[in-house]
Design a protein around this motif. Structure first.
Motif, PDB file in Angstrom:
ATOM      1  N   PHE B   6      12.077  -6.840   1.882  1.00  0.00           N
ATOM      2  CA  PHE B   6      10.815  -7.039   1.160  1.00  0.00           C
ATOM      3  C   PHE B   6       9.651  -7.110   2.140  1.00  0.00           C
ATOM      4  O   PHE B   6       8.649  -6.401   2.000  1.00  0.00           O
ATOM      5  CB  PHE B   6      10.896  -8.328   0.330  1.00  0.00           C
ATOM      6  N   ASP B   7       9.770  -7.974   3.122  1.00  0.00           N
ATOM      7  CA  ASP B   7       8.661  -8.171   4.060  1.00  0.00           C
ATOM      8  C   ASP B   7       8.360  -6.894   4.845  1.00  0.00           C
ATOM      9  O   ASP B   7       7.203  -6.527   5.046  1.00  0.00           O
ATOM     10  CB  ASP B   7       8.968  -9.321   5.025  1.00  0.00           C
ATOM     11  N   LEU B 369      -4.181   0.348  -9.202  1.00  0.00           N
ATOM     12  CA  LEU B 369      -3.793   1.752  -9.391  1.00  0.00           C
ATOM     13  C   LEU B 369      -3.178   2.330  -8.122  1.00  0.00           C
ATOM     14  O   LEU B 369      -2.302   3.193  -8.173  1.00  0.00           O
ATOM     15  CB  LEU B 369      -5.018   2.592  -9.794  1.00  0.00           C
ATOM     16  N   GLU B 370      -3.619   1.840  -6.978  1.00  0.00           N
ATOM     17  CA  GLU B 370      -3.077   2.336  -5.706  1.00  0.00           C
ATOM     18  C   GLU B 370      -1.748   1.659  -5.350  1.00  0.00           C
ATOM     19  O   GLU B 370      -0.744   2.313  -5.141  1.00  0.00           O
ATOM     20  CB  GLU B 370      -4.090   2.112  -4.577  1.00  0.00           C
ATOM     21  N   TYR B 371      -1.762   0.316  -5.321  1.00  0.00           N
ATOM     22  CA  TYR B 371      -0.548  -0.336  -4.787  1.00  0.00           C
ATOM     23  C   TYR B 371       0.613  -0.352  -5.775  1.00  0.00           C
ATOM     24  O   TYR B 371       1.770  -0.416  -5.377  1.00  0.00           O
ATOM     25  CB  TYR B 371      -0.851  -1.732  -4.216  1.00  0.00           C
ATOM     26  N   GLU B 372       0.290  -0.286  -7.085  1.00  0.00           N
ATOM     27  CA  GLU B 372       1.402  -0.365  -8.047  1.00  0.00           C
ATOM     28  C   GLU B 372       2.271   0.896  -8.069  1.00  0.00           C
ATOM     29  O   GLU B 372       3.352   0.875  -8.654  1.00  0.00           O
ATOM     30  CB  GLU B 372       0.873  -0.689  -9.450  1.00  0.00           C
ATOM     31  N   LYS B 373       1.805   1.954  -7.393  1.00  0.00           N
ATOM     32  CA  LYS B 373       2.660   3.140  -7.263  1.00  0.00           C
ATOM     33  C   LYS B 373       3.902   2.819  -6.437  1.00  0.00           C
ATOM     34  O   LYS B 373       4.889   3.544  -6.465  1.00  0.00           O
ATOM     35  CB  LYS B 373       1.902   4.256  -6.521  1.00  0.00           C
ATOM     36  N   TYR B 374       3.796   1.759  -5.645  1.00  0.00           N
ATOM     37  CA  TYR B 374       4.832   1.510  -4.637  1.00  0.00           C
ATOM     38  C   TYR B 374       5.698   0.286  -4.917  1.00  0.00           C
ATOM     39  O   TYR B 374       6.415  -0.179  -4.041  1.00  0.00           O
ATOM     40  CB  TYR B 374       4.168   1.342  -3.261  1.00  0.00           C
ATOM     41  N   LEU B 375       5.634  -0.267  -6.129  1.00  0.00           N
ATOM     42  CA  LEU B 375       6.365  -1.517  -6.384  1.00  0.00           C
ATOM     43  C   LEU B 375       7.859  -1.376  -6.111  1.00  0.00           C
ATOM     44  O   LEU B 375       8.480  -2.228  -5.481  1.00  0.00           O
ATOM     45  CB  LEU B 375       6.134  -1.995  -7.824  1.00  0.00           C
ATOM     46  N   SER B 376       8.433  -0.274  -6.583  1.00  0.00           N
ATOM     47  CA  SER B 376       9.888  -0.136  -6.395  1.00  0.00           C
ATOM     48  C   SER B 376      10.235   0.326  -4.987  1.00  0.00           C
ATOM     49  O   SER B 376      11.399   0.282  -4.591  1.00  0.00           O
ATOM     50  CB  SER B 376      10.482   0.823  -7.424  1.00  0.00           C
ATOM     51  N   VAL B 377       9.230   0.769  -4.239  1.00  0.00           N
ATOM     52  CA  VAL B 377       9.482   1.095  -2.827  1.00  0.00           C
ATOM     53  C   VAL B 377       9.547  -0.220  -2.044  1.00  0.00           C
ATOM     54  O   VAL B 377      10.390  -0.400  -1.167  1.00  0.00           O
ATOM     55  CB  VAL B 377       8.354   2.003  -2.268  1.00  0.00           C
ATOM     56  N   ILE B 378       8.667  -1.137  -2.400  1.00  0.00           N
ATOM     57  CA  ILE B 378       8.638  -2.437  -1.726  1.00  0.00           C
ATOM     58  C   ILE B 378       9.856  -3.273  -2.120  1.00  0.00           C
ATOM     59  O   ILE B 378      10.504  -3.894  -1.284  1.00  0.00           O
ATOM     60  CB  ILE B 378       7.343  -3.202  -2.093  1.00  0.00           C
ATOM     61  N   ASN B 379      10.154  -3.275  -3.395  1.00  0.00           N
ATOM     62  CA  ASN B 379      11.200  -4.190  -3.872  1.00  0.00           C
ATOM     63  C   ASN B 379      11.958  -3.578  -5.057  1.00  0.00           C
ATOM     64  O   ASN B 379      11.655  -3.894  -6.220  1.00  0.00           O
ATOM     65  CB  ASN B 379      10.542  -5.521  -4.287  1.00  0.00           C
ATOM     66  N   PRO B 380      12.919  -2.719  -4.776  1.00  0.00           N
ATOM     67  CA  PRO B 380      13.686  -2.125  -5.887  1.00  0.00           C
ATOM     68  C   PRO B 380      14.340  -3.231  -6.723  1.00  0.00           C
ATOM     69  O   PRO B 380      14.869  -4.191  -6.165  1.00  0.00           O
ATOM     70  CB  PRO B 380      14.758  -1.286  -5.168  1.00  0.00           C
TER      71      PRO B 380
END
Lengths: 90, 649
Positions: B6-7, B369-380
């Motif tokens: 995560f970190d 709109l920018e960071y929420e594209k990556y939620l599952s990249v950060i924390n599947p």
């Protein structure tokens, strides 16, 4: 009886006579678990860091799962006479 | 513990992929105008699936879906990774249950054999009885929170209904007696009291069946009885309220609330259902919605709603005073809406406030709109995704975009402080011309020092939110509609929409600390208003006036949640009559489509005594903002704010 076990479970996640920051998530340090059941936090942390270097090229869902598996395999556990619910030493 | 991935991935995304967004979010947080972070704290698994299938069944189902995708030729590399993550993690969950089982076998204490049998059964399949179901819920919770880094924001999809069939079967088969089940609940519920997280662990009760009958059952009462008897305040309990809610149940919770050993919020189904249907949910979906977190709604097993930014709404006024310059950041951060002297009329001023506010709303949504594209990249979300059948069908992460409603919430914080500030400027600067706007700016700059008289006049003005003041309520309605119209149903980055929320969490304190003096007479650093509640001490016309004002915000236009805090003097709710008073207040709010209402019942004498003699009031609790805390755990400053509110009842 729960009334006899209540005080014990109160110390399951945090020792009641020690400072606990309720804003700090998942920093559980209650009564000590049987050390033969797993590793100390610091050992797991080190192991995880080493493991990450080996698996960092994996797709994220898989890499995360491998790390979770490592912690689940090595965390201390508890089955206590004062509680019907198990304990994780995470 | 398992924060390594995560970190690392959080930093990888925010520092290398979207550094500008990261910097913007840092500035938003530092300015105190918007509190924002990537949220992984609001999932509710499909508990019915968890308990019907067990961990082994969830694993098998994921394997089956993977095979189906393989056979259909739809198993892309990405989908394979999604399934592999789930499979590896669930195998590990089953392995630790096996380890616990084997460890239990080494024990000889009185509970060991029962625990061992339970672990063996839930290792191999679905739970067979209520104890095994509770153990599954507990283990899912612990592993999700501690190893999978996702907060589980409800225990059960209505704990009384989730466990109902186990309860009935156990009694029928003589597996357990009612007393034994009560005892198991004591151990179960107490886990969360012992965990002791500040924000509390939610569970909800009740609801309405499709035929219009209530979902409250024997188990609902049993859970409340155990909770009441233990005098705990964690887990916190949300109760669904409707016309069909049995009076016996209502009076039970009211009695608990007025005795101040509770942590209960009343969630009115009609208003909440309307809110949920406003973004496309069907009647059935709304009827079966989950209550999650403090009092947020969500379509069961088919909605993820992330929290994005907590907008400190009164900052819109302060940016008008500074022409968008932010003193903390030492730079232009808000819009340039003109020098104060140029704002000749209230129309000019009001238009400027709305522009500044819209800018904060847009800033928040643009970052999300920018960071929420990556939620599952950060924390599947391996644990959670396995419980959501729709995500398995699609082969995509449930938290990213694998459910039907992949929504994002934007929170309106300090709303009453905003309304009161706008009304103060209107009355004192433009209507009555008691003070020049530049002089008011000087008063704010000096935190009202040497402006005591003006401060008192402003604070005494009746044009405050919560008093059912006609003009104020019209502005309340207008500003509330402005916020919700700028947020609701706008597309987010995950194929869903943004939803407005009237909920402050701890930000009424945190943002208050970071906010300078405001035109409503509030001093720098003081609390801002919370939820849909008035500013501290500003509602002076009684509880009916407060409810009327709150309803002008149109609660159901806050698609995610809206909460009103009601303070009642203990003398107003004593005896049997008091129970009817509480029912009448709640039902009048519910019938006009209010969403949630939380009561605080106490008198100022008790609070003052508790402040002076904390050792005598160790169990005194107060409702904060979606959760309870012990009075003795509040700072003196926070206690004083409660005393001030109580003086106004």
């Amino acid at each position: 009886m729960f009334k006899d076990d209540r005080a014990f479970i109160e110390n399951k996640y945090h020792k009641t006579d020690e400072f606990f920051d309720p804003y700090k998530r998942m920093s559980y340090h209650g009564y000590p678990y049987d050390k033969t059941t797993g590793m100390e936090d610091s050992e797991i942390q080190k192991g995880l860091n080493d493991l990450y270097e080996q698996i960092k090229f994996l797709p994220h869902p898989k890499a995360k799962a491998v790390c979770a598996k490592y912690v689940l395999e090595n965390t201390m556990i508890d089955v206590n006479e004062h509680d019907f619910f198990v304990g994780f030493g995470a | 513990m398992q924060r390594v991935t995560f970190d690392k991935w959080y930093n990888e995304i925010f520092l290398t992929k979207i550094p500008q967004v990261s910097e913007k979010m840092r500035e938003m947080n530092e300015s105190g105008a918007v509190t924002i972070w990537a949220d992984f704290d609001h999932v509710v698994p499909d508990w019915d699936a968890v308990l019907k299938l067990g961990f082994a069944g969830l694993l098998k189902r994921a394997c089956d879906f993977k095979n189906r995708h393989m056979q259909n030729g739809t198993l892309t590399e990405e989908k394979a990774a999604f399934f592999d993550g789930i499979i590896t993690e669930y195998e590990a969950v089953i392995a630790i249950i096996d380890r616990l089982y084997k460890y239990a076998l080494t024990k000889t204490h009185s509970k060991a054999s029962k625990i061992a049998e339970c672990l063996k059964n839930i290792r191999d399949g679905a739970p067979n009885n209520i104890y095994e179901a509770m153990q599954v819920i507990y283990i899912y919770f612990m592993i999700s929170e501690c190893f999978d880094i996702y907060q589980v924001r409800s225990l059960g999809n209505g704990l009384d209904n989730t466990l109902w069939s186990f309860y009935i079967n156990d009694l029928k088969n003589n597996t357990y007696t009612v007393e034994e089940i009560k005892e198991l609940f004591r151990y179960f519920l107490f886990q969360w009291q012992a965990i002791g997280n500040y924000w509390g662990q939610p569970l909800y009760l009740g609801g309405t069946n499709k035929d219009g009958s209530t979902k409250y059952n024997e188990l609902s009462y049993l859970i409340l009885d155990v909770y009441d008897e233990m005098g705990i305040y964690n887990p916190k309990i949300q109760v669904k309220i409707n016309e069909n809610t049995p009076e016996r149940f209502l009076f039970k919770i009211f009695d608990m609330i007025r005795c101040s050993h509770n942590s209960i919020v009343c969630c009115c189904e009609p208003g909440m259902m309307r809110a949920v249907m406003n973004y496309g949910a069907t009647y059935d979906e709304a009827l079966n919605m989950d209550i999650r977190g403090c009092y947020e709604t969500g379509v069961r097993a088919n909605e993820v709603s992330t929290g994005t930014g907590y907008i400190n709404s009164v900052c819109a006024v302060l940016y008008v005073f500074s022409d968008g310059y932010d003193k903390k950041l030492k730079k232009q951060f808000g819009l340039k809406t003109g020098r104060l002297e140029e704002l000749k009329t209230f129309e000019d001023f009001y238009a400027a406030v709305l522009k500044q506010w819209e800018n904060l709303i847009n800033m928040t949504m643009n970052a999300a709109l920018e960071y929420e594209k990556y939620l599952s990249v950060i924390n599947p979300s391996n644990m959670y995704s396995a419980t959501i059948e729709g995500a398995l069908e699609k082969g995509v992460d449930a938290y990213q975009c694998g459910v039907k409603f992949n929504n994002s919430a934007v929170l309106n914080c300090g709303f009453a402080s905003l309304v009161d500030s706008v009304m103060a400027v209107k009355e004192f600067v433009y209507d009555k011309k008691i003070v020049d706007i530049t002089e008011l700016a000087a008063a704010l700059e000096n935190n009202w020092k040497n402006y005591d008289e003006l401060n008192v006049k402003i604070r005494k003005s009746p044009h405050k939110y919560g008093n059912n003041d006609y003009e104020t309520d019209l502005y309340t309605r207008a500003m509330s509609a402005f916020f919700t119209s700028k947020v609701n149903n706008r597309p987010n980055a995950r194929g869903g929409v943004f939803k407005a929320v009237m909920h402050s969490a701890m930000q009424f304190v945190e943002q208050g600390r970071a906010t300078g003096a405001t035109p409503d007479g509030r001093f720098a650093g003081d609390e801002l208003s919370k939820n849909a509640s008035p500013s501290v001490g500003m509602d002076k016309n009684g509880v009916t006036a407060l409810i009327n004002s709150a309803l002008t915000t149109v609660p159901s236009s806050y698609f995610e949640s809206h909460c009103l805090d009601i303070m009642l003097h203990s003398s107003a709710v004593c005896g049997e009559e008091g129970l009817y008073v509480m029912k009448s207040l709640l039902f009048s709010y519910m019938q006009r489509c209010g969403q949630s209402m939380q009561f605080n019942v106490f008198d100022v004498k008790t609070l003052k005594k508790a402040q002076e003699n904390p050792e005598k009031y160790k169990n005194l609790q107060v409702r904060v903002c979606g959760w309870n805390v012990l009075w003795n755990n509040l700072s003196r400053e926070e206690q004083n704010a409660y005393i001030k509110r109580a003086e106004n009842i």
